[in-house]
Design a protein around this motif. Structure first.
Motif, mmCIF file in Angstrom:
data_model
loop_
_atom_site.group_PDB
_atom_site.id
_atom_site.type_symbol
_atom_site.label_atom_id
_atom_site.label_comp_id
_atom_site.label_asym_id
_atom_site.label_seq_id
_atom_site.Cartn_x
_atom_site.Cartn_y
_atom_site.Cartn_z
ATOM 1 N N GLY A 96 30.626 18.128 25.680
ATOM 2 C CA GLY A 96 31.843 18.290 24.993
ATOM 3 C C GLY A 96 32.858 19.230 25.852
ATOM 4 N N ALA A 97 32.790 19.381 27.145
ATOM 5 C CA ALA A 97 33.703 20.264 27.937
ATOM 6 C C ALA A 97 34.763 19.149 28.514
ATOM 7 C CB ALA A 97 32.872 21.035 29.010
ATOM 8 N N LEU A 98 36.063 19.980 28.770
ATOM 9 C CA LEU A 98 36.814 19.017 29.414
ATOM 10 C C LEU A 98 36.869 19.315 31.059
ATOM 11 C CD1 LEU A 98 39.939 19.661 26.948
ATOM 12 C CD2 LEU A 98 38.622 17.686 27.074
ATOM 13 N N VAL A 99 37.277 18.112 31.778
ATOM 14 C CA VAL A 99 36.805 18.243 33.143
ATOM 15 C C VAL A 99 38.126 17.715 33.829
ATOM 16 C CG1 VAL A 99 35.531 17.241 35.135
ATOM 17 C CG2 VAL A 99 34.538 17.461 32.712
ATOM 18 N N ASN A 100 38.208 18.699 35.002
ATOM 19 C CA ASN A 100 39.241 18.468 36.008
ATOM 20 C C ASN A 100 38.830 18.101 37.119
ATOM 21 O OD1 ASN A 100 41.463 19.536 38.212
ATOM 22 N ND2 ASN A 100 42.669 18.791 36.591
ATOM 23 N N VAL A 101 38.918 17.285 38.040
ATOM 24 C CA VAL A 101 38.433 16.935 39.399
ATOM 25 C C VAL A 101 39.785 16.967 40.265
ATOM 26 C CG1 VAL A 101 37.242 15.823 40.916
ATOM 27 C CG2 VAL A 101 36.569 15.727 38.677
ATOM 28 N N VAL A 102 39.646 17.999 41.333
ATOM 29 C CA VAL A 102 40.757 18.144 42.033
ATOM 30 C C VAL A 102 41.108 16.889 42.997
ATOM 31 C CG1 VAL A 102 41.953 19.454 44.061
ATOM 32 C CG2 VAL A 102 40.434 20.602 42.148
ATOM 33 N N ASP A 103 42.506 16.478 42.802
ATOM 34 C CA ASP A 103 42.842 15.153 43.493
ATOM 35 C C ASP A 103 42.288 13.927 43.149
ATOM 36 O OD1 ASP A 103 44.802 16.741 44.727
ATOM 37 O OD2 ASP A 103 43.457 17.123 46.549
ATOM 38 N N ARG A 104 41.598 13.947 42.031
ATOM 39 C CA ARG A 104 40.880 12.709 41.548
ATOM 40 C C ARG A 104 41.279 12.428 40.067
ATOM 41 N NH1 ARG A 104 36.360 11.235 44.899
ATOM 42 N NH2 ARG A 104 36.401 9.444 43.427
ATOM 43 N N PRO A 105 42.406 11.758 39.643
ATOM 44 C CA PRO A 105 42.765 11.736 38.351
ATOM 45 C C PRO A 105 42.057 10.724 37.633
ATOM 46 C CG PRO A 105 44.441 10.739 40.049
ATOM 47 C CD PRO A 105 43.500 11.490 40.947
ATOM 48 N N GLU A 106 41.612 9.852 38.192
ATOM 49 C CA GLU A 106 40.672 8.861 37.539
ATOM 50 C C GLU A 106 39.264 9.576 37.024
ATOM 51 O OE1 GLU A 106 38.854 8.931 41.865
ATOM 52 O OE2 GLU A 106 40.824 9.259 40.811
ATOM 53 N N PHE A 107 39.011 10.824 37.293
ATOM 54 C CA PHE A 107 37.893 11.643 36.768
ATOM 55 C C PHE A 107 38.483 12.858 35.607
ATOM 56 C CE2 PHE A 107 35.523 10.541 40.639
ATOM 57 C CZ PHE A 107 34.631 9.747 40.073
ATOM 58 N N CYS A 108 39.628 12.781 35.418
ATOM 59 C CA CYS A 108 40.103 14.040 34.740
ATOM 60 C C CYS A 108 40.044 13.838 33.414
ATOM 61 C CB CYS A 108 41.488 14.519 35.439
ATOM 62 S SG CYS A 108 41.293 15.109 37.180
ATOM 63 N N ASP A 109 39.892 14.561 32.548
ATOM 64 C CA ASP A 109 40.133 14.650 31.244
ATOM 65 C C ASP A 109 41.651 15.305 31.036
ATOM 66 O OD1 ASP A 109 37.872 13.377 30.152
ATOM 67 O OD2 ASP A 109 36.580 15.423 30.610
#
Length: 467
Positions: A96-109
Motif C-alpha cells: 500500500g505504499a506509493l512509489v517513485n522511481v527516479v527517471d523512470r515514470p513508467e514505474f511511478c505512482d
C-alpha cells in the motif's frame, strides 16, 4: 490531467529512499523539508549524502529488505538494476505504499514536482515526467511573479481568520479578504513591516463597513525603456493594479504587461507640454486610492531621480493613504549599459554626478557650473538636450577642457536607441547632426570615450553615401 495533484502530510511519517548517491540526496532534501521520518538505505552511501543527512535521517548501508519497504508510506528508488526495481515496486505496491522511481515514470505512482516553497504558500509544477527542464522553467517564471514574503502574508491572514469569521457574515468575509489582499495592510506585510500591519489589521477589522474603501498607492519605476529591465516587483504590481497613471517615457511594451482590465491614464510631461498638471496628478492618486483602488504611479527610470516621486509620496502620505515605492533602473545606469560604457572606471573616473538640464519656465538650469567644471569624474545630465550647447559653453567657460569626451544616448535600451559621441565643444553639433529630439542623456567625462557609438565623422560619411 492524468495525475491528480495533492499535498501529502508527511510529518513524522516513515519514508524510505533506496540509494546513496546524488539522486537519493536530492529526494532526501525534499523529504526532510517535509519533516518526514526518513530512512536512506543503500549498499554504499557516498560521503556527500552521509554528511548532508547526518542527524536528520537514518542511514543504513546494506541492501533493502521486505520489512524496510513495507514499513513506509512513500518509497523512492534512486538506485538499482531493473530486476531489483521491479521487485521493490511490487513489494511496495502490495504493502500500500506509493512509489517513485527516479527517471523512470513508467514505474511511478507519483511524481515529485518542481516546487516553489514560500512557507505556507507552496506551488508545485509537473510535466508528468515528459519534460522536467520545462517544468523548472515554468517554476522560474512563476517564482518571479510571487513576492518573497507571500508565505508571511498567508501566515498573517491565518492569525486573523477566527476574528474575521466572528465579525462578518460568510458573504462579507469573502469581500473583506478580497479587499485585504489587494489593500494597504497586505502591502505592509509584503514590505516586511508586520508591526504596523498588525495595528492596521485590528483597525481594519473593527472599522465600520462604509469606511473600508481606502486603497493603496505604489510609486513604481519602469526602468529606462526595455521591458526586460523592469524589476520583478514592478511587473507583479502592474499585474495587480486597478489603476495605472503613467508617464511619457513608459513604453507601450511595458504597459502591455499590465493587468488587461486596469484603468490607464496618461499623465506624461514633455517640454512645454504637460498633459496633466502635477497637482492634478497628485489629486488623482489620492482620489483613486480613497475609492478603494490599488493605484500604480508608473514612471520612467527611477521615480526618485528627477521623477517627482518624492513630491507625490509626500502628498499621498499627507492624505493618510498607504504609499510604497518600488525603485527602477535609472536612465544613467540603463543608457550606460546599452552603450557598453561604465560610468565609473578605474583610471578614468572614480565618481559620478547626476544633474538635470531642465529648468522652470525653460530657463537656464541653476547649477554650480564652477564646481561641475572642476570635477574629474563623470557628469550625467538628464533632460539636457535643448540646453546642450549652453551646458557645454558653461562648463568650458568654467575650466572644463574642450576636448572632454561626451556621449549622447537617445532612447537608451530601446530598439531604436541612438548613441553619438565626440568632444564637449562638439556637443551641440552632435545633437544636431544626429537629429536627436527624443528623450536623451548627456554623459560628460573620460568614460564617454569608451562608449559604443557614432562620431560626427561617421555621420558625415553615411550622409555622403546616402547622397
Amino acid at each position: 490531467m492524468n495525475r491528480f495533484p495533492a499535498y501529502i502530510a508527511l510529518e513524522n511519517r516513515p519514508v524510505l529512499i533506496i540509494g546513496g548517491g546524488p539522486s537519493a540526496l536530492a529526494k532526501a532534501r525534499l523529504m526532510t523539508a517535509a519533516q518526514a521520518s526518513l530512512t536512506v538505505i543503500a549498499e554504499k552511501i557516498d560521503s556527500e549524502t552521509r554528511a548532508a543527512l547526518a542527524g536528520v535521517a537514518r542511514l543504513i548501508e546494506r541492501a533493502p529488505v521486505v520489512g524496510d519497504i513495507e514499513a513506509s508510506v512513500l518509497v523512492f528508488i534512486a538506485d538499482g538494476r531493473d530486476s531489483q526495481i521491479e521487485r521493490w515496486v511490487e513489494i511496495a505496491q502490495m504493502a500500500g505504499a506509493l512509489v517513485n522511481v527516479v527517471d523512470r515514470p513508467e514505474f511511478c505512482d507519483f511524481i515529485t514536482p518542481s516546487i516553489i516553497d514560500r512557507g505556507q504558500v507552496t506551488v508545485a509544477i509537473t510535466t508528468n515526467g515528459a519534460a522536467p527542464v520545462l517544468g523548472r522553467k515554468v517554476r522560474a517564471d512563476i517564482e518571479a511573479l510571487l513576492p518573497q514574503n507571500v508565505g508571511s502574508l498567508a501566515e498573517f491572514a491565518d492569525r486573523y481568520r477566527d476574528a474575521v469569521k466572528a465579525k462578518f457574515s460568510e458573504h462579507d468575509r469573502r469581500l473583506f479578504w478580497e479587499h485585504f489582499f489587494d489593500g494597504p495592510v497586505a502591502a505592509q506585510v509584503l514590505a516586511g513591516d508586520e508591526v504596523r500591519a498588525h495595528e492596521a489589521m485590528v483597525a481594519l477589522i473593527n472599522r465600520p463597513r462604509e469606511k473600508e474603501k481606502t486603497g493603496v498607492v505604489h510609486i513604481v519605476g519602469a526602468g529606462p525603456g526595455d521591458p526586460d529591465l523592469l524589476t520583478v516587483k514592478a511587473l507583479r504590481l502592474l499585474q495587480h493594479a486597478d489603476v495605472i497613471l503613467y508617464d511619457r517615457l513608459v513604453s507601450d511594451e511595458i504597459l502591455s504587461l499590465a493587468r488587461r482590465d486596469a484603468e490607464r491614464f496618461y499623465v506624461g510631461k514633455a517640454k512645454a507640454n504637460h498633459a496633466v498638471p502635477q497637482d492634478e496628478i497628485e489629486a488623482r492618486l489620492v482620489a483613486f486610492a480613497r475609492d478603494g483602488k490599488m493605484v500604480v504611479r508608473l514612471k520612467g527610470g527611477d521615480p526618485f531621480i528627477f521623477g517627482r516621486g518624492g513630491e507625490e509620496l509626500e502628498t499621498v502620505r499627507a492624505a493618510g493613504i498607504s504609499v510604497f515605492t518600488t525603485p527602477g533602473i535609472t536612465a544613467a545606469a540603463g543608457c550606460a549599459a546599452s552603450a557598453n560604457m561604465a560610468l565609473t572606471h578605474r583610471g578614468y573616473s572614480q565618481a559620478v554626478t547626476f544633474v538635470t538640464g531642465h529648468a522652470k519656465d525653460e530657463g537656464e538650469p541653476d547649477l554650480d557650473w564652477a564646481a561641475l567644471a572642476t570635477l574629474k569624474s563623470t557628469l550625467v545630465v538628464y533632460m539636457g538636450v535643448s540646453k546642450a550647447s549652453s551646458i557645454a559653453n558653461r562648463l568650458i567657460g568654467h575650466g572644463r577642457a574642450r576636448s572632454t569626451p561626451v556621449a549622447v544616448i537617445e532612447k537608451g535600451t530601446c530598439p531604436d536607441q541612438k548613441i553619438i559621441k565626440g568632444s564637449l565643444d562638439e556637443l551641440g553639433q552632435l545633437i544636431e547632426a544626429g537629429s536627436v529630439d527624443g528623450p536623451a542623456l548627456l554623459v560628460i567625462g573620460e568614460v564617454a570615450a569608451l562608449a559604443d557609438g557614432e562620431t560626427l565623422l561617421s555621420i558625415a560619411q553615411q550622409e555622403r553615401l546616402v547622397a
